[in-house]
Design a protein around this motif. Structure first.
Motif, PDB file in Angstrom:
ATOM      1  N   UNK A  54      -0.023  -6.779  13.603  1.00  0.00           N
ATOM      2  CA  UNK A  54      -0.680  -5.898  12.686  1.00  0.00           C
ATOM      3  C   UNK A  54       0.701  -4.770  12.756  1.00  0.00           C
ATOM      4  N   UNK A  55       0.970  -4.499  11.463  1.00  0.00           N
ATOM      5  CA  UNK A  55       1.858  -3.546  11.282  1.00  0.00           C
ATOM      6  C   UNK A  55       1.412  -2.061  11.487  1.00  0.00           C
TER       7      UNK A  55
ATOM      8  N   UNK B 113       3.586   1.506  -0.285  1.00  0.00           N
ATOM      9  CA  UNK B 113       2.750   1.470   0.801  1.00  0.00           C
ATOM     10  C   UNK B 113       2.219   0.292   1.494  1.00  0.00           C
ATOM     11  N   UNK B 114       1.781   0.422   2.570  1.00  0.00           N
ATOM     12  CA  UNK B 114       1.428  -1.012   3.261  1.00  0.00           C
ATOM     13  C   UNK B 114      -0.126  -0.825   3.563  1.00  0.00           C
ATOM     14  N   UNK B 115      -0.757  -1.708   2.783  1.00  0.00           N
ATOM     15  CA  UNK B 115      -2.004  -1.696   2.860  1.00  0.00           C
ATOM     16  C   UNK B 115      -2.665  -2.008   4.252  1.00  0.00           C
TER      17      UNK B 115
ATOM     18  N   UNK C  13       4.777   2.101   6.378  1.00  0.00           N
ATOM     19  CA  UNK C  13       5.227   1.585   7.366  1.00  0.00           C
ATOM     20  C   UNK C  13       6.724   1.109   7.419  1.00  0.00           C
ATOM     21  N   UNK C  14       7.196   0.571   8.459  1.00  0.00           N
ATOM     22  CA  UNK C  14       8.416  -0.012   8.540  1.00  0.00           C
ATOM     23  C   UNK C  14       8.920  -0.627   7.361  1.00  0.00           C
ATOM     24  N   UNK C  15       7.942  -1.674   6.994  1.00  0.00           N
ATOM     25  CA  UNK C  15       8.186  -2.477   5.764  1.00  0.00           C
ATOM     26  C   UNK C  15       8.498  -1.654   4.431  1.00  0.00           C
TER      27      UNK C  15
END
Lengths: 96, 96
Positions: free
Chosen positions: A1-2, A73-75, A81-83
């Motif tokens: 989990x990110x 954005x990171x769903x 997040x870092x992504x």
């Protein structure tokens, strides 16, 4: 989990990536790019598309002719997040 | 100079292309497509991109993961033209 970025990491991201701004109404980052023509814009988008699918992290983006607008954005993290930091760095390296 | 569609031709376009609907606030046509995943969506977009640049007629479009939203209009005609009819036909032939 990110994990979602911490408040400090989020501030550092926007401080260090001046072409990006916080989106209205969601924890996301937005930018706009302009190229010489569609061929250049599409070449850029193709490079980002390959990066995106390789990293299983996909942008929301809009294009018309030489203009590209991107929201990251990171769903899975319900926010930045870092992504997104990594993808923004990749995109900034291709910025005309 | 490309001509705007006549009222009859515009009506015929929407009658014959049920996946397209008139845009709010401008003389344009909109559609949405959904694919299995980003790879399929990007493959579709790449085919439309090549068509678009070959015909010097470019869509406004939005993508996130497997979804693509497209708006067609002809700036030179200040509305829908035969260029949009042709591009809509090309897109519909690729619809999953």
């Amino acid at each position: 989990m990110v994990q979602k970025l911490s408040a400090d990491a989020r501030k550092a991201f926007f401080d260090n990536h001046p072409a990006w701004s916080p989106a209205d109404g969601k924890d996301a980052a937005e930018t706009k790019l302009q190229f010489s023509d569609f061929n250049e814009a599409w070449g850029f988008m193709s490079r980002v598309a390959i990066y995106a699918d390789k990293h299983d992290h996909h942008p929301e983006w809009f294009n018309v002719y030489n203009r590209v607008e991107i929201t990251l954005t990171t769903h899975d993290a319900d926010g930045l997040s870092e992504r997104d930091v990594a993808m923004a760095g990749f995109i900034d390296a291709l910025r005309p």
